[in-house]
Design an enzyme around this catalytic site. Structure first.
Site, PDB file in Angstrom:
ATOM      1  N   GLU A  47     -61.006  39.543  38.231  1.00 29.90           N
ATOM      2  CA  GLU A  47     -62.244  40.002  37.606  1.00 29.90           C
ATOM      3  C   GLU A  47     -62.743  38.946  36.630  1.00 29.90           C
ATOM      4  O   GLU A  47     -62.278  38.892  35.481  1.00 29.90           O
ATOM      5  CB  GLU A  47     -61.995  41.303  36.838  1.00 29.90           C
ATOM      6  N   HIS A  67     -56.448  44.495  31.949  1.00 29.58           N
ATOM      7  CA  HIS A  67     -57.908  44.475  32.131  1.00 29.58           C
ATOM      8  C   HIS A  67     -58.521  43.616  31.030  1.00 29.58           C
ATOM      9  O   HIS A  67     -58.040  43.627  29.886  1.00 29.58           O
ATOM     10  CB  HIS A  67     -58.467  45.901  32.076  1.00 29.58           C
ATOM     11  N   GLU A 108     -60.971  43.939  29.161  1.00 23.05           N
ATOM     12  CA  GLU A 108     -61.329  44.638  27.912  1.00 23.05           C
ATOM     13  C   GLU A 108     -60.100  44.864  27.045  1.00 23.05           C
ATOM     14  O   GLU A 108     -60.176  44.845  25.818  1.00 23.05           O
ATOM     15  CB  GLU A 108     -62.055  45.958  28.250  1.00 23.05           C
ATOM     16  N   LYS A 142     -63.056  53.604  32.789  1.00 18.79           N
ATOM     17  CA  LYS A 142     -63.063  53.167  31.384  1.00 18.79           C
ATOM     18  C   LYS A 142     -63.136  54.393  30.465  1.00 18.79           C
ATOM     19  O   LYS A 142     -62.538  55.409  30.769  1.00 18.79           O
ATOM     20  CB  LYS A 142     -64.202  52.174  31.148  1.00 18.79           C
ATOM     21  N   SER A 161     -69.202  43.867  38.495  1.00 20.72           N
ATOM     22  CA  SER A 161     -70.540  44.200  38.977  1.00 20.72           C
ATOM     23  C   SER A 161     -70.631  44.391  40.489  1.00 20.72           C
ATOM     24  O   SER A 161     -71.629  44.043  41.108  1.00 20.72           O
ATOM     25  CB  SER A 161     -71.563  43.161  38.499  1.00 20.72           C
ATOM     26  N   ASN A 201     -62.753  52.284  38.175  1.00 27.79           N
ATOM     27  CA  ASN A 201     -62.248  52.202  36.797  1.00 27.79           C
ATOM     28  C   ASN A 201     -63.270  52.879  35.897  1.00 27.79           C
ATOM     29  O   ASN A 201     -64.328  52.323  35.623  1.00 27.79           O
ATOM     30  CB  ASN A 201     -62.061  50.730  36.412  1.00 27.79           C
ATOM     31  N   GLY A 225     -69.586  44.236  34.020  1.00 31.61           N
ATOM     32  CA  GLY A 225     -70.596  45.028  33.327  1.00 31.61           C
ATOM     33  C   GLY A 225     -71.866  44.259  33.010  1.00 31.61           C
ATOM     34  O   GLY A 225     -72.697  44.705  32.221  1.00 31.61           O
TER      35      GLY A 225
HETATM   36  P1  PGA Z   1     -68.096  46.685  36.431  1.00 25.89           P
HETATM   37  O1  PGA Z   1     -66.598  46.759  35.862  1.00 25.89           O
HETATM   38  O2  PGA Z   1     -68.012  47.048  37.902  1.00 25.89           O
HETATM   39  O3  PGA Z   1     -68.871  47.706  35.646  1.00 25.89           O
HETATM   40  O4  PGA Z   1     -68.575  45.301  36.240  1.00 25.89           O
HETATM   41  C1  PGA Z   1     -65.494  46.327  36.596  1.00 25.89           C
HETATM   42  C2  PGA Z   1     -64.244  46.484  35.780  1.00 25.89           C
HETATM   43  O5  PGA Z   1     -64.286  46.252  34.568  1.00 25.89           O
HETATM   44  O6  PGA Z   1     -63.164  46.826  36.322  1.00 25.89           O
END
Ligand code: PGA
Length: 248
Positions: A164, A92, A94, A13, A209, A11, A170
Site C-alpha cells: 500500500e 498498516h 496509519e 478503519k 484508492s 478495511n 485515501g
Molecule cells: P483506501 O484505503 O482504499 O481508502 O485508499 C486503503 C487502506 O488504507 O487499506
C-alpha cells in the site's frame, strides 16, 4: 504462473456499524459462495464477534504485540481468535505513521498474531517522498526483513502481504497497474531468492484508492492477487463489484 486464489479484503478503519455489517454480510456470502475469491472484512475490533457470527471472514486491524497483561486499551490476538477472527492486519501505514509503530514493533505484532493462530496481513509501502528519492525498494525490503529477522522466510508461509503506497491511501491517487506490478514483482522476487515455493504461494494484495472502476486492471497484473480496500469497502455495491472483478 502459480495459481493463487484472489483475495479481496475490506478495511473499515474507524468506520462502520452493526447496521452496515448486517447489510453487507449476505452480499459477501453470495459473492464468495463459489469459492473463487477469498473475501474478508477488517472491521473495528468491537465488531469482530458480531462479524464472525454472521459468517463473514473477519480480521482485526491491529493486535497488541503483548500476549496479555497491563496494557490498557490494547487488542489481544488470542481473544480476537476466540471471537472468530481469522486475520490480523499488521503495520498498516496509519499505524506506522499516526501511532508511531516501527518496523520492529510491527514484526513483534506479526509474531504475536501468528502465535495466537491468526493469519497476519503485513502491510508495507513507501511515502511519496521515499518514492521520489528512489527508496521504494529499500523501505519495503526493511519492512519485510524485520519479520524475516524474527521468523525466517518460513514465517511468511502462513501470511499475506499488502503493498500500500502511502501516497495512494485515501487520496484518490492510485498507483498505475504498472507501478503496482513493479513493486509486487520486486517483493515476490525478493522472497523467491529465499524460498521459491513460499514466494509463489504468497498472496500479495494491492491497496490504495482501489475502487470498482480501477480494480479489474490492477487485479489483472500477474503479481497482484487482489486488494485491500478502504473507502470503497464501506459501500456495498462498490465492494461487491470489486470482489467480482477479482474473479477475473
Ligand atoms: P483506501 O484505503 O482504499 O481508502 O485508499 C486503503 C487502506 O488504507 O487499506
Amino acid at each position: 504462473m502459480a495459481s493463487r486464489k484472489p483475495f479481496v479484503a475490506g478495511n473499515w478503519k474507524l468506520n462502520g456499524s452493526v447496521e452496515l455489517l448486517n447489510e453487507m454480510a449476505s452480499s459477501i456470502e453470495a459473492v464468495s459462495n463459489d469459492q473463487s475469491v477469498d473475501v474478508a472484512l477488517f472491521v473495528p475490533a468491537l465488531l469482530v464477534g458480531e462479524s464472525a457470527k454472521l459468517d463473514v471472514v473477519t480480521g482485526v486491524q491491529t493486535v497488541s504485540e503483548f500476549e496479555s497483561g497491563a496494557y490498557t486499551g490494547e487488542i489481544q490476538a488470542s481473544l480476537a481468535k476466540e471471537l472468530g477472527a481469522k486475520y490480523a492486519l499488521v503495520g498498516h501505514s496509519e499505524r506506522r505513521h499516526i501511532f508511531g509503530e516501527s518496523d520492529d514493533v510491527v514484526a513483534q505484532k506479526f509474531v504475536m498474531a501468528q502465535q495466537q493462530g491468526l493469519t497476519p496481513v503485513l502491510c508495507v509501502g513507501e511515502t511519496e517522498q521515499q518514492r521520489e528519492q528512489n527508496e521504494t525498494e529499500s523501505v519495503i525490503s526493511a519492512q519485510i526483513d524485520a519479520v524475516i529477522d524474527k521468523l525466517g522466510v518460513a514465517g511468511l508461509e502462513q501470511s499475506v502481504i499488502a503493498y500500500e503506497p502511502v501516497w495512494a491511501i485515501g487520496t484518490g491517487k492510485t498507483a498505475t497497474p504498472e507501478q503496482a506490478q513493479q513493486v509486487h514483482q520486486f517483493i515476490r522476487a525478493k522472497l523467491a531468492s529465499l524460498d521459491e515455493q513460499i514466494a509463489q504461494r504468497l498472496q500479495i494484495l494491492y491497496g490504495g484508492s482501489v475502487n470498482e472502476k480501477n480494480s479489474s486492471e490492477l487485479f489483472a497484473q500477474p503479481d497482484i492477487d487482489g486488494g485491500l480496500i478502504g473507502g470503497a469497502s464501506l459501500k456495498k455495491d462498490a465492494f461487491i463489484s470489486i470482489c467480482e472483478s477479482a474473479k477475473g
